[in-house]
Design a protein around this motif. Structure first.
Motif, mmCIF file in Angstrom:
data_model
loop_
_atom_site.group_PDB
_atom_site.id
_atom_site.type_symbol
_atom_site.label_atom_id
_atom_site.label_comp_id
_atom_site.label_asym_id
_atom_site.label_seq_id
_atom_site.Cartn_x
_atom_site.Cartn_y
_atom_site.Cartn_z
ATOM 1 N N GLU A 255 -3.477 2.770 9.169
ATOM 2 C CA GLU A 255 -2.224 2.051 9.346
ATOM 3 C C GLU A 255 -2.293 1.090 10.533
ATOM 4 O O GLU A 255 -1.789 -0.043 10.466
ATOM 5 N N ILE B 35 -4.421 -1.968 9.533
ATOM 6 C CA ILE B 35 -3.648 -2.842 8.647
ATOM 7 C C ILE B 35 -2.679 -3.677 9.474
ATOM 8 O O ILE B 35 -2.546 -4.901 9.284
ATOM 9 N N ILE C 206 0.827 -1.209 0.000
ATOM 10 C CA ILE C 206 0.000 0.000 0.000
ATOM 11 C C ILE C 206 0.858 1.255 0.000
ATOM 12 O O ILE C 206 1.783 1.393 0.806
ATOM 13 N N GLU D 238 3.874 5.757 3.608
ATOM 14 C CA GLU D 238 3.143 7.025 3.614
ATOM 15 C C GLU D 238 3.882 8.084 2.809
ATOM 16 O O GLU D 238 5.107 8.203 2.894
ATOM 17 N N ASP E 115 0.232 5.138 0.750
ATOM 18 C CA ASP E 115 -0.772 5.995 1.384
ATOM 19 C C ASP E 115 -0.390 7.457 1.190
ATOM 20 O O ASP E 115 0.677 7.893 1.634
ATOM 21 N N ASP F 44 -5.447 8.488 8.547
ATOM 22 C CA ASP F 44 -4.225 7.784 8.133
ATOM 23 C C ASP F 44 -3.691 6.896 9.253
ATOM 24 O O ASP F 44 -3.318 5.743 9.020
ATOM 25 N N VAL G 113 2.671 -0.611 4.436
ATOM 26 C CA VAL G 113 2.124 0.718 4.160
ATOM 27 C C VAL G 113 3.279 1.705 4.086
ATOM 28 O O VAL G 113 4.093 1.778 5.009
ATOM 29 N N CYS H 287 1.156 -7.311 5.016
ATOM 30 C CA CYS H 287 0.923 -6.061 4.295
ATOM 31 C C CYS H 287 1.957 -5.004 4.689
ATOM 32 O O CYS H 287 2.496 -5.024 5.795
#
Length: 381
Positions: free
Chosen positions: A223, A226, A204, A237, A206, A219, A235, A233
């Motif tokens: 997070e 997740i 991901i 940013e 973001d 946000d 993330v 996964c």
């Protein structure tokens, strides 16, 4: 929020947030901070837990989530003034402020507040000079208009706001509508959908607007969820500036995907922030990416219908407006503030064509929301 946005509109349109400013003056842009999710249970148990949470948000809501009626019909003749940036969803919110005030038997006056602290302070001063019973705002931090709030308190003028992290204080008696708890819920909702759709294997990117504190709550919640549900996964940013919307952000998205070609999901903490992204990805030959995030505006809704975007939280501007006017009615009758979550849902490719919308395509959610409020207000429809 339904056009290509330049620098000024970008700073104005947070969640609807709607016609607002930030408590900061700048934020970083172009740099990324990565976080790999860890913790939580196994992939299968995390996906199952996310699925259980996601399912409850896929159907249209049926209630405005307020059931306590006013003591009596609102006393006619009061004046409400709304601070409206004049751009994007702020105009929609103001339209429904006016409709709700009229339903309550009151007069509504709209003032354009612009997108800077100076113009918002000026608009607030102008509103106070009209000596209204109440002033409606959205997203403007208390600190930005603290001098004006002090003056309003001296004059006995009440103020409320939606979509803000500021607590109620003095004349600002209610900030409970679209509050941080609601943003946390939305972050968790979108995370659940991503985990389920990716079967616990999402990579991901973001894209965030940390200059708006209320959006950054989304946000952080996204997070965290997740991390809770998806050990595999990741993330990353990418903080953006308001002026990047529709300008620098599309290329920032392309660059981030080029650097991480295994990316599967792009998440945005405001529907507007995805402006121009689909076109930029297509021009760069990047396809098959899933797109979603916080607060679908009409272009995002159209993209869901075109199957070029995947999931957005639904934000009912009509219900937000009526909740703010309802809050004033309760204040004027000496009733307590109601702190209730807004009715909401996840909008997806599968359910977007059955969503409840107004004639302009704005999300409404609850088909009979107006009659529910009128019943609470002892007003005949």
């Amino acid at each position: 929020m339904r056009k290509t946005l330049g620098a000024v509109i970008a700073v104005t349109s947070a969640l609807v947030v709607i016609g607002c400013s930030s408590s900061s003056t700048s934020t970083s842009s172009g740099s990324s901070s990565s976080s790999s999710s860890s913790g939580g249970g196994s992939t299968s148990s995390g996906v199952a837990a996310a699925k259980a949470y996601e399912t409850q948000w896929l159907s249209a809501p049926t209630s405005i989530n307020v059931s306590t009626p006013l003591k009596s019909k609102p006393t006619a003749g009061k004046l409400l003034v709304g601070l409206d940036s004049g751009l994007g969803s702020a105009k929609v919110l103001a339209q429904y402020w006016a409709q709700a005030a009229k339903d309550a038997g009151w007069t509504y006056k709209d003032l354009i507040s612009g997108s800077t602290s100076a113009t918002q302070q000026s608009a607030m001063n102008s509103a106070i000079q009209l000596n209204p019973a109440g002033i409606l705002t959205s997203g403007i931090p208390n600190a930005t208009i603290q001098t004006q709030l002090n003056l309003a308190a001296q004059k006995g003028i009440w103020v409320n706001s939606s979509a803000t992290t500021s607590p109620p204080s003095g004349a600002m008696f209610d900030t409970s509508i679209a509050n941080p708890a609601q943003l946390e819920q939305w972050g968790k909702m979108v995370a659940a959908y991503v985990v389920v759709q990716s079967n616990g294997k999402a990579v991901i990117q973001d894209f965030s607007l940390p200059v708006f504190p209320i959006l950054y709550v989304f946000d952080k919640s996204f997070e965290a969820a997740i991390k809770q549900w998806c050990t595999a996964c990741t993330v990353t940013e990418h903080p953006q500036q308001g002026s990047d919307i529709g300008t620098a952000t599309p290329q920032a998205v392309v660059s981030s995907v080029t650097r991480a070609p295994n990316t599967t999901w792009l998440i945005f903490d405001l529907g507007d922030l995805a402006t121009g992204v689909n076109a930029a990805l297509s021009a760069a030959g990047l396809h098959g990416l899933h797109i979603g995030g916080l607060t679908a505006d009409t272009p995002n809704i159209a993209a869901l219908k075109d199957k070029t975007q995947d999931v957005w939280t639904a934000y009912s501007l009509p219900i937000v407006a009526y909740r703010q006017v309802d809050s004033f009615a309760r204040k004027f009758e000496g009733m307590p503030t109601i702190n209730a979550a807004l009715p909401t849902q996840l909008l997806t490719q599968d359910n977007v064509n059955s969503m409840v919308a107004d004639s302009a395509g704005n999300y409404v959610g609850v088909a009979n929301y107006r009659s529910q409020f009128l019943t609470l207000w002892h007003v005949s429809g």
